[in-house]
Design an enzyme around this catalytic site. Structure first.
Site, short mmCIF file in Angstrom:
data_model
loop_
_atom_site.label_atom_id
_atom_site.label_comp_id
_atom_site.label_asym_id
_atom_site.label_seq_id
_atom_site.Cartn_x
_atom_site.Cartn_y
_atom_site.Cartn_z
N CYS A 2 0.92 -1.22 0.00
CA CYS A 2 -0.02 0.00 -0.08
C CYS A 2 0.87 1.24 -0.03
O CYS A 2 1.85 1.09 0.37
CB CYS A 2 -1.01 0.08 1.08
SG CYS A 2 -2.12 -1.05 1.33
N ARG A 27 3.85 -0.57 -4.74
CA ARG A 27 3.38 -0.84 -3.56
C ARG A 27 2.19 -1.89 -3.58
O ARG A 27 1.81 -2.35 -2.40
CB ARG A 27 3.51 0.25 -2.30
CG ARG A 27 4.88 1.10 -2.32
CD ARG A 27 4.61 2.20 -1.47
NE ARG A 27 4.66 1.67 -0.10
CZ ARG A 27 5.56 1.30 0.83
NH1 ARG A 27 7.10 1.38 0.20
NH2 ARG A 27 5.44 0.87 2.08
N TRP A 76 -2.72 -2.70 -1.53
CA TRP A 76 -2.40 -3.99 -1.80
C TRP A 76 -3.44 -4.77 -0.42
O TRP A 76 -3.32 -4.65 0.46
CB TRP A 76 -0.92 -4.42 -1.60
CG TRP A 76 -0.90 -6.07 -2.05
CD1 TRP A 76 -0.43 -6.38 -3.17
CD2 TRP A 76 -0.86 -6.97 -1.00
NE1 TRP A 76 -0.12 -7.70 -3.23
CE2 TRP A 76 -0.33 -8.13 -1.71
CE3 TRP A 76 -0.96 -7.12 0.13
CZ2 TRP A 76 -0.43 -9.43 -1.21
CZ3 TRP A 76 -1.00 -8.48 0.84
CH2 TRP A 76 -0.58 -9.55 0.06
N ASN A 102 -1.47 1.89 5.65
CA ASN A 102 -0.53 0.64 5.18
C ASN A 102 -0.38 -0.03 6.27
O ASN A 102 0.27 0.38 7.38
CB ASN A 102 0.60 1.63 4.46
CG ASN A 102 1.81 0.44 4.31
OD1 ASN A 102 1.44 -0.74 4.17
ND2 ASN A 102 2.79 1.10 4.28
N GLY A 103 -0.59 -1.31 6.34
CA GLY A 103 -0.25 -2.09 7.43
C GLY A 103 -1.54 -3.17 7.74
O GLY A 103 -2.39 -3.14 6.91
N GLU A 485 16.92 -17.77 -9.10
CA GLU A 485 16.55 -16.39 -9.34
C GLU A 485 15.83 -16.32 -10.86
O GLU A 485 15.07 -15.65 -10.98
CB GLU A 485 17.68 -15.39 -9.41
CG GLU A 485 17.43 -14.07 -9.74
CD GLU A 485 16.64 -13.38 -8.80
OE1 GLU A 485 16.08 -13.82 -7.78
OE2 GLU A 485 16.17 -12.16 -9.35
N LYS A 489 12.36 -14.95 -11.38
CA LYS A 489 11.75 -13.66 -12.31
C LYS A 489 10.89 -14.46 -13.48
O LYS A 489 9.83 -13.70 -13.43
CB LYS A 489 13.16 -13.42 -13.16
CG LYS A 489 13.88 -12.57 -12.44
CD LYS A 489 13.84 -11.44 -12.24
CE LYS A 489 13.03 -11.38 -10.89
NZ LYS A 489 13.88 -11.29 -9.79
N GLU A 492 7.16 -14.98 -11.56
CA GLU A 492 6.55 -13.80 -11.01
C GLU A 492 6.01 -12.87 -12.04
O GLU A 492 5.10 -11.93 -11.89
CB GLU A 492 7.39 -13.05 -9.94
CG GLU A 492 8.57 -12.52 -10.52
CD GLU A 492 9.40 -11.70 -9.28
OE1 GLU A 492 8.59 -11.21 -8.25
OE2 GLU A 492 10.47 -11.39 -9.66
N HIS A 508 17.41 -36.69 -8.56
CA HIS A 508 16.75 -37.07 -7.28
C HIS A 508 15.09 -36.72 -7.13
O HIS A 508 14.55 -36.53 -6.35
CB HIS A 508 17.61 -36.40 -6.09
CG HIS A 508 18.96 -37.00 -5.87
ND1 HIS A 508 19.21 -38.14 -5.38
CD2 HIS A 508 20.07 -36.26 -6.36
CE1 HIS A 508 20.49 -38.23 -5.34
NE2 HIS A 508 20.77 -37.23 -5.86
N LYS A 607 6.00 -4.57 -4.22
CA LYS A 607 7.43 -4.50 -4.09
C LYS A 607 7.62 -4.77 -2.84
O LYS A 607 8.61 -5.36 -2.50
CB LYS A 607 7.78 -3.20 -4.80
CG LYS A 607 9.46 -3.23 -4.87
CD LYS A 607 9.79 -2.89 -6.30
CE LYS A 607 11.35 -3.05 -6.33
NZ LYS A 607 11.64 -4.22 -6.98
O1 M6R Z 1 12.92 -5.38 -0.23
P1 M6R Z 1 13.40 -6.68 -0.30
O2 M6R Z 1 14.54 -6.99 -1.08
O3 M6R Z 1 13.47 -7.27 1.04
O4 M6R Z 1 12.04 -7.77 -0.92
C1 M6R Z 1 12.43 -9.09 -0.98
C2 M6R Z 1 11.52 -9.61 -1.82
O5 M6R Z 1 10.07 -9.48 -1.49
C3 M6R Z 1 11.65 -9.40 -3.39
O6 M6R Z 1 13.00 -9.94 -3.78
C4 M6R Z 1 10.64 -10.21 -4.30
O7 M6R Z 1 11.02 -11.56 -4.32
C5 M6R Z 1 10.91 -9.69 -5.74
N1 M6R Z 1 9.58 -9.52 -6.40
C6 M6R Z 1 11.64 -10.48 -6.51
O8 M6R Z 1 11.56 -10.04 -7.74
#
Ligand code: M6R
Length: 612
Positions: A2, A27, A76, A102-103, A485, A489, A492, A508, A607
């Site tokens: 948010c 956010r 959010w 926010n929260g 990673e 990517k 998501e 395995h 984010k």
């Molecule tokens: O702000 P942060 O680096 O602590 O955030 C961690 C994760 O939420 C963040 O890396 C998330 O996995 C991203 N969407 C990955 O692209």
């Protein structure tokens, strides 16, 4: 999660609030809303809708809001589906007070039941609405700030809120408890926001509210107090980010812009952190002495998501160069398992935003056990940087795309430099090796640029593979985290199920997944595990899996096993994650575009994950 923006001044609030919301949309983007105070009618006027900020913008074009005081929100959703009723701002029974939040209010159900008994009328399913009714309850013969103070004393959970009232239209109130909030300092105007990018057009002078602080803003005055009302000394900070960094700069998406910024991010980092006259790494805000680092017996990295993957690479780097034992934990696991850390442990907490709830909780847990905390963070003044003993800023500039790219490269770069720094203290590196490592690092930005110039090839591969229903990403040794990673990517931003695996684990279990419908990205640059990767690739080939190999320039052998090869420049294996991740970022990006997904704002994500 948010985003909040608030304005008080002489200007029209609507364009400032709207512009700020656009910058905070990363956010959360389930719904958006705005309320302003209209002096002529002495009323609060509200517009809110489910959907993104552009939906609100369209509504405001048809039905603009006037007034010089207002608060706004991009959501959010946690409690209550993302519909119009649940969108913020929320009003009290008399439409006198408006609030954005926010929260999460953990005890909202109990509070709501009590307030309903007291005849308050609730219209939404949100936890937020209890706050505005609580303020209403206490707003009898006292000031707005007094009522807010009494209301928040009843709340459990995390919250940053913005509040206005038509009874006191010369005030904009902000409260911080567990969720970030900053005050923007202007001339004859002041601002509230969840994060710096929202204010970059208006001011670069900001005050980062500390935990449990309240700001009462008028157009020409800022007062900050503790929750109990004790005045707090204000320390405005001038931020170095500029507006252009929060804009797309000619790219179609923020993610693509941020992928392309990586060579510059790395280059800046090396310029800032390596002395000009000798091959020494230095950190200006480390605040953990060389003696303290020397005394450290083990290192634990805590992080989430992409930052966790950087941490996993960090284990390989730190153990190799510093000969020290490193464990890497997901913050959400670390915080609940009574971890074995103590005063001899250095915790490296990695976070782009510095606001990730689980990472902050992990840090608090480690602090109780007297471990030293070093934050690796991108956002100036964020909670993590204030709670840690020392900070290394990643200085990647604002990362707006929800999928983290340049922040990852910046986190890796810090880990390389930190490893060289610690190795120096622990005397585990001879000078020539150290010079060699630094010189190699300096070559990486040019190598990254080479890959970025090759995007067309990757786009063509994406064209041939975007219809695949699932992907497997395999890597070994230091490129095992790269595979994780790459999978993160892709999943998501394209919503294709994708799994990252250590290639040595293939037999395995995951090998059962391989058939002609499975796309398998194999990270196989020249390295000491190259032959092992080739064996994996052969096994996938013989089971008709569709291999996309990421291989070193000049590798012809791999061509015998697949025609889909993305060539990357040769580099020392230790530094290869800085190179191998780029083609996977681009592949994910191109596949997401081809599938018509929302690259920068993928569904269900935000984010900064500021709630558990
Ligand atoms: O702000 P942060 O680096 O602590 O955030 C961690 C994760 O939420 C963040 O890396 C998330 O996995 C991203 N969407 C990955 O692209």
């Amino acid at each position: 999660m948010c985003g909040i923006v608030g304005y008080i001044g002489d200007k029209l609030a609507q364009p400032i609030l709207l512009n700020g919301l656009k910058r905070l949309e990363y956010r959360g983007y389930d719904s958006a809303g705005m309320v302003t105070y209209l002096p002529v009618k002495n009323s609060l006027s509200i517009r809110k809708l489910p959907g993104k900020v552009r939906v609100l913008e369209a509504l405001l074009k048809k039905k603009p809001l006037s007034g010089n005081l207002g608060i706004s929100h991009t959501r959010w959703s946690t409690h209550g589906e993302p519909n119009q009723v649940n969108a913020h701002p929320h009003l009290d029974c008399k439409n006198e007070i408006a609030i954005v939040h926010n929260g999460i209010i953990e005890n909202y159900a109990v509070l709501k039941a009590q307030l309903i008994k007291e005849k308050h009328k609730f219209i939404s399913q949100t936890d937020t609405e209890v706050i505005v009714h609580l303020i209403e309850k206490f707003y009898k013969d006292c000031s707005l700030e007094n009522a807010v103070r009494q209301a928040i004393s009843k709340l459990e959970g995390s919250f940053a809120i913005g509040v206005i009232s038509r009874r006191e239209p010369d005030k904009l109130i902000g409260v911080r408890c567990g969720s970030p909030l900053i005050v923007g300092v202007g001339k004859d105007e002041n601002f509230l926001a969840s994060d710096v990018p929202a204010l970059l057009d208006a001011t670069k002078e900001v005050i980062f509210l500390e935990e449990n602080e309240m700001a009462v803003l008028s157009k020409d005055k800022i007062e900050i107090t503790s929750f109990s009302g004790v005045p707090v000394k204000m320390s405005p900070v001038t931020v170095s980010w500029d507006v252009s960094q929060a804009q797309k700069g000619g790219f179609t998406h923020f993610m693509l812009k941020e992928i392309n910024e990586q060579p510059a991010v790395l280059e800046n980092m090396l310029n800032q952190r390596i002395l000009k006259d000798r091959p020494e790494v230095f950190f200006d805000q480390l605040k953990i002495s060389r003696e303290e680092i020397f005394a450290v017996k083990n290192i634990t990295v805590v992080a989430c998501g992409t930052a966790y993957h950087a941490g996993l690479c960090g284990k390989y780097i730190l153990e190799e160069l510093c000969k020290i034992s490193v464990s890497v934990d997901l913050s959400s696991e670390f915080r609940y398992r009574n971890p074995l850390v103590d005063k001899d442990t250095l915790i490296i907490a990695i976070s782009q935003s510095g606001e990730t709830a689980d990472t902050l909780a992990a840090v608090r847990e480690a602090k109780k056990k007297e471990a030293k905390i070093l934050a690796v963070c991108n956002v100036l003044g964020s909670s993590l940087t204030r709670e840690a003993d020392g900070v290394i800023y990643t200085n990647a500039g604002p990362e707006i795309g929800v999928a983290s790219t340049k922040a990852y490269t910046a986190q890796l770069s810090v880990l390389y430099l930190l490893a060289i720094y610690i190795a120096d203290i622990r005397k585990t590196l001879d000078t020539n090796t150290k010079i060699g490592l630094i010189n190699t690092l300096k070559t990486i930005p040019r190598l990254q640029e080479k890959i970025l110039k090759n995007q067309k090839e990757i786009t063509a591969i994406a064209q041939r593979h975007h219809h695949f229903g699932s992907f497997l990403f395999l890597g070994r040794h230091i490129n095992f985290p790269s595979a994780l990673e790459g999978a993160l990517k892709l999943k998501e931003i394209s919503y294709i199920p994708a799994e990252g695996y250590a290639a040595g684990e293939m037999k395995h279990g995951p090998i059962a997944l391989i058939d002609e419908y499975r796309a398998v990205v194999c990270v196989a640059p020249h390295s000491k595990v190259y032959e092992k990767m080739i064996s994996n690739i052969q096994e996938i080939h013989s089971r008709r899996g569709k291999i996309i190999a990421i291989a070193s320039e000049g590798d012809e052998k791999i061509k015998e096993l697949t025609r889909e090869v993305i060539y990357i420049p040769q580099v020392d294996e230790l530094f290869s994650p800085l190179i191998t991740v780029l083609p996977m970022q681009l592949l994910a990006y191109d596949i997401s575009v081809k599938r018509g997904c929302d690259v920068d704002q993928p569904r269900n994500l935000a984010k900064s994950v500021t709630v558990e």
